[in-house]
Design an enzyme around this catalytic site. Structure first.
Site, PDB file in Angstrom:
ATOM      1  N   CYS A  87       0.798  -1.235   0.000  1.00  0.00           N
ATOM      2  CA  CYS A  87       0.000   0.000   0.000  1.00  0.00           C
ATOM      3  C   CYS A  87       0.834   1.290   0.000  1.00  0.00           C
ATOM      4  CB  CYS A  87      -0.978  -0.014   1.165  1.00  0.00           C
ATOM      5  SG  CYS A  87      -0.323  -0.690   2.691  1.00  0.00           S
ATOM      6  N   HIS A 111      -2.050   6.688   3.689  1.00  0.00           N
ATOM      7  CA  HIS A 111      -0.611   6.695   3.960  1.00  0.00           C
ATOM      8  C   HIS A 111      -0.010   7.962   3.342  1.00  0.00           C
ATOM      9  CE1 HIS A 111      -1.072   2.775   5.501  1.00  0.00           C
ATOM     10  NE2 HIS A 111      -0.500   2.047   4.572  1.00  0.00           N
TER      11      HIS A 111
HETATM   12  P1  NAP Z   1      -7.340 -11.156   7.358  1.00  0.00           P
HETATM   13  O1  NAP Z   1      -8.364 -10.164   7.767  1.00  0.00           O
HETATM   14  O2  NAP Z   1      -6.679 -11.995   8.382  1.00  0.00           O
HETATM   15  O3  NAP Z   1      -8.044 -12.144   6.283  1.00  0.00           O
HETATM   16  C1  NAP Z   1      -7.400 -13.305   5.805  1.00  0.00           C
HETATM   17  C2  NAP Z   1      -8.319 -14.043   4.846  1.00  0.00           C
HETATM   18  O4  NAP Z   1      -7.624 -15.249   4.435  1.00  0.00           O
HETATM   19  C3  NAP Z   1      -9.654 -14.508   5.463  1.00  0.00           C
HETATM   20  O5  NAP Z   1     -10.664 -14.450   4.491  1.00  0.00           O
HETATM   21  C4  NAP Z   1      -9.363 -15.956   5.836  1.00  0.00           C
HETATM   22  O6  NAP Z   1     -10.518 -16.771   5.888  1.00  0.00           O
HETATM   23  C5  NAP Z   1      -8.487 -16.360   4.665  1.00  0.00           C
HETATM   24  N1  NAP Z   1      -7.705 -17.554   4.973  1.00  0.00           N
HETATM   25  C6  NAP Z   1      -6.964 -17.806   6.091  1.00  0.00           C
HETATM   26  N2  NAP Z   1      -6.459 -19.061   6.025  1.00  0.00           N
HETATM   27  C7  NAP Z   1      -6.891 -19.595   4.861  1.00  0.00           C
HETATM   28  C8  NAP Z   1      -6.725 -20.859   4.245  1.00  0.00           C
HETATM   29  N3  NAP Z   1      -5.987 -21.831   4.812  1.00  0.00           N
HETATM   30  N4  NAP Z   1      -7.305 -21.075   3.053  1.00  0.00           N
HETATM   31  C9  NAP Z   1      -8.049 -20.111   2.465  1.00  0.00           C
HETATM   32  N5  NAP Z   1      -8.263 -18.892   3.005  1.00  0.00           N
HETATM   33  C10 NAP Z   1      -7.681 -18.642   4.184  1.00  0.00           C
HETATM   34  O7  NAP Z   1      -6.158 -10.461   6.511  1.00  0.00           O
HETATM   35  P2  NAP Z   1      -6.180  -9.071   5.673  1.00  0.00           P
HETATM   36  O8  NAP Z   1      -5.743  -7.962   6.537  1.00  0.00           O
HETATM   37  O9  NAP Z   1      -7.472  -8.967   4.942  1.00  0.00           O
HETATM   38  O10 NAP Z   1      -4.993  -9.322   4.620  1.00  0.00           O
HETATM   39  C11 NAP Z   1      -5.153 -10.237   3.539  1.00  0.00           C
HETATM   40  C12 NAP Z   1      -3.939 -10.201   2.618  1.00  0.00           C
HETATM   41  O11 NAP Z   1      -3.817  -8.918   2.026  1.00  0.00           O
HETATM   42  C13 NAP Z   1      -2.619 -10.477   3.327  1.00  0.00           C
HETATM   43  O12 NAP Z   1      -1.795 -11.228   2.473  1.00  0.00           O
HETATM   44  C14 NAP Z   1      -2.059  -9.092   3.578  1.00  0.00           C
HETATM   45  O13 NAP Z   1      -0.657  -9.102   3.673  1.00  0.00           O
HETATM   46  C15 NAP Z   1      -2.530  -8.368   2.339  1.00  0.00           C
HETATM   47  N6  NAP Z   1      -2.676  -6.913   2.495  1.00  0.00           N
HETATM   48  C16 NAP Z   1      -3.366  -6.373   3.543  1.00  0.00           C
HETATM   49  C17 NAP Z   1      -3.565  -4.992   3.631  1.00  0.00           C
HETATM   50  C18 NAP Z   1      -4.379  -4.379   4.733  1.00  0.00           C
HETATM   51  O14 NAP Z   1      -4.609  -3.173   4.676  1.00  0.00           O
HETATM   52  N7  NAP Z   1      -4.858  -5.139   5.700  1.00  0.00           N
HETATM   53  C19 NAP Z   1      -3.060  -4.158   2.668  1.00  0.00           C
HETATM   54  C20 NAP Z   1      -2.381  -4.724   1.635  1.00  0.00           C
HETATM   55  C21 NAP Z   1      -2.208  -6.095   1.568  1.00  0.00           C
HETATM   56  P3  NAP Z   1     -11.290 -17.058   7.292  1.00  0.00           P
HETATM   57  O15 NAP Z   1     -12.118 -15.866   7.609  1.00  0.00           O
HETATM   58  O16 NAP Z   1     -12.121 -18.259   6.969  1.00  0.00           O
HETATM   59  O17 NAP Z   1     -10.234 -17.339   8.319  1.00  0.00           O
END
Ligand code: NAP
Length: 352
Positions: A152, A244
């Protein structure tokens, strides 16, 4: 199938924070309709409304609330185009399996960004890098492919630099002030971040440095020649909800006046604007002339959060020039960035 002539799309990791941003950003999209939601075994089989703790402003879209969450496995029912917002610990193998099975995976995760045949896209800067998908197909035998969007803070930095790239970027020093929403949910404890600044975000500085070089690099057949510039990043978490802000110093290969640089910002436009992509903001990099702008609370949401704002261009006594730029981290830096990538994929015929 989609209820109308829109292109059906799915979201891997739809229940998470970034997944929810996809759900919200895709609601009422003119080309795409979300018809499929994937998540972990903990959620599969439940209704999206049961599996998801909705943490965004406004109500969960009713049509998506009624979807049954599927396991993240390729299947004929999963749409050809899938967005990925899965936990990084599982994204590598699942995204590859979908690409192998003929799906186009537009990923927000860090896992594949730096692979030599994977495009790391900011469509206003390096739309031509998308052709690497053809190299993936030749090399890996995939019927589909993977395209990624950057971290981001890197999106805000590279968009702020993009109008200057024509003058030859030699050195970049970037100091971020990053919003708490970038850390996902529940993120940084309130006891740590309230009335405070945390001068560390794990892994972020290295990502900003190498991703910037790849995005501003040159397509050289089957790979990207990174921009031969030195990039140094300092990353800080600040008590801001969304947006940001990045303070940037840059040295350029050409001597220029401030008026010439302001004209470069004023005249900057790019392929998504020429193609009229639905999520492309009319002015992707908007220069604000007020002394005290851009500001996260006032400027991050311009044009649905897709415009990067820039201001305070002045001479730098160490490098040549310095300025401030701002991007909405969960929109321009995550879901909105990936949707714009998918629009570019469609415009370049990858969904035909
Ligand atoms: P999060 O809220 O923890 O969500 C993770 C997602 O992955 C949930 O839908 C979860 O499903 C799923 N998941 C977990 N284990 C899994 C498995 N074994 N098989 C299939 N799906 C699975 O994380 P987030 O903050 O949204 O971030 C998601 C990704 O985007 C990460 O790689 C992060 O680095 C990236 N990212 C995040 C941001 C941000 O602002 N947060 C910005 C840029 C990039 P369940 O609900 O069923 O557990």
């Amino acid at each position: 199938m989609s209820s109308n002539s829109k292109i059906p799309v799915g979201v891997l990791g739809a229940t998470g924070m970034v997944g929810q941003s996809f759900v919200k950003f895709l609601e009422n999209h003119p080309w795409f309709e979300m018809v499929w939601a994937g998540a972990s075994d903990r959620s599969a089989g439940k209704l999206y409304s049961e599996a998801t703790q909705w943490r965004l402003d406004g109500a969960m879209p009713a049509r998506v609330a009624a979807l049954t969450v599927q396991p993240c496995e390729p299947s004929p029912q999963a749409p050809k185009l899938v967005f990925s917002a899965m936990d990084a610990s599982v994204a590598t193998e699942i995204e590859r399996a979908f690409a192998d099975a003929g799906h186009l995976v537009v990923s927000n995760s860090k896992n594949h960004r730096m692979e030599s045949d994977v495009p790391l896209l900011v469509p206003e800067i390096n739309w031509d890098h998308l052709s690497l998908i053809r190299i993936q197909r030749e090399r890996r035998g995939w019927k589909g492919g993977i395209a990624t969007n950057p971290n981001c803070s890197t999106v805000a930095l590279t968009m702020g630099l993009a109008p200057l790239a024509q003058f030859g970027i030699a050195k970049v020093l970037a100091t971020t002030m990053q919003a708490i929403s970038g850390a996902g949910y529940p993120g940084v404890p309130s006891m740590d971040i309230m009335a405070n600044v945390i001068p560390f975000i794990g892994g972020e500085e290295g990502k900003m440095e190498i991703e910037t070089q790849k995005i501003l690099g040159r397509l050289a057949g089957d790979h990207i020649e990174p921009l031969p510039a030195v990039v140094s990043a300092h990353c800080n978490r600040v008590p801001v909800v969304d947006g940001h802000l990045v303070a940037v110093s840059v040295s350029l290969e050409k001597r220029l006046t401030r008026e010439e640089l302001l004209a470069a910002y004023e005249n900057f436009t790019a392929e998504p604007q020429r193609l009229g992509l639905p999520s492309a903001p009319p002015k992707p990099v908007l220069y604000l002339h007020e002394d005290n702008r851009p500001q996260p609370r006032r400027d991050a949401l311009r044009d649905n959060g897709m415009t990067v704002t820039v201001g305070r261009l002045r001479e730098c006594p160490v490098l040549d020039w310095k300025f401030v730029c701002l991007g909405h981290n969960t929109i321009r830096g995550a879901a909105g960035a990936a949707v714009l990538n998918a629009e570019l994929l469609k415009a370049q015929g990858f969904l035909d």
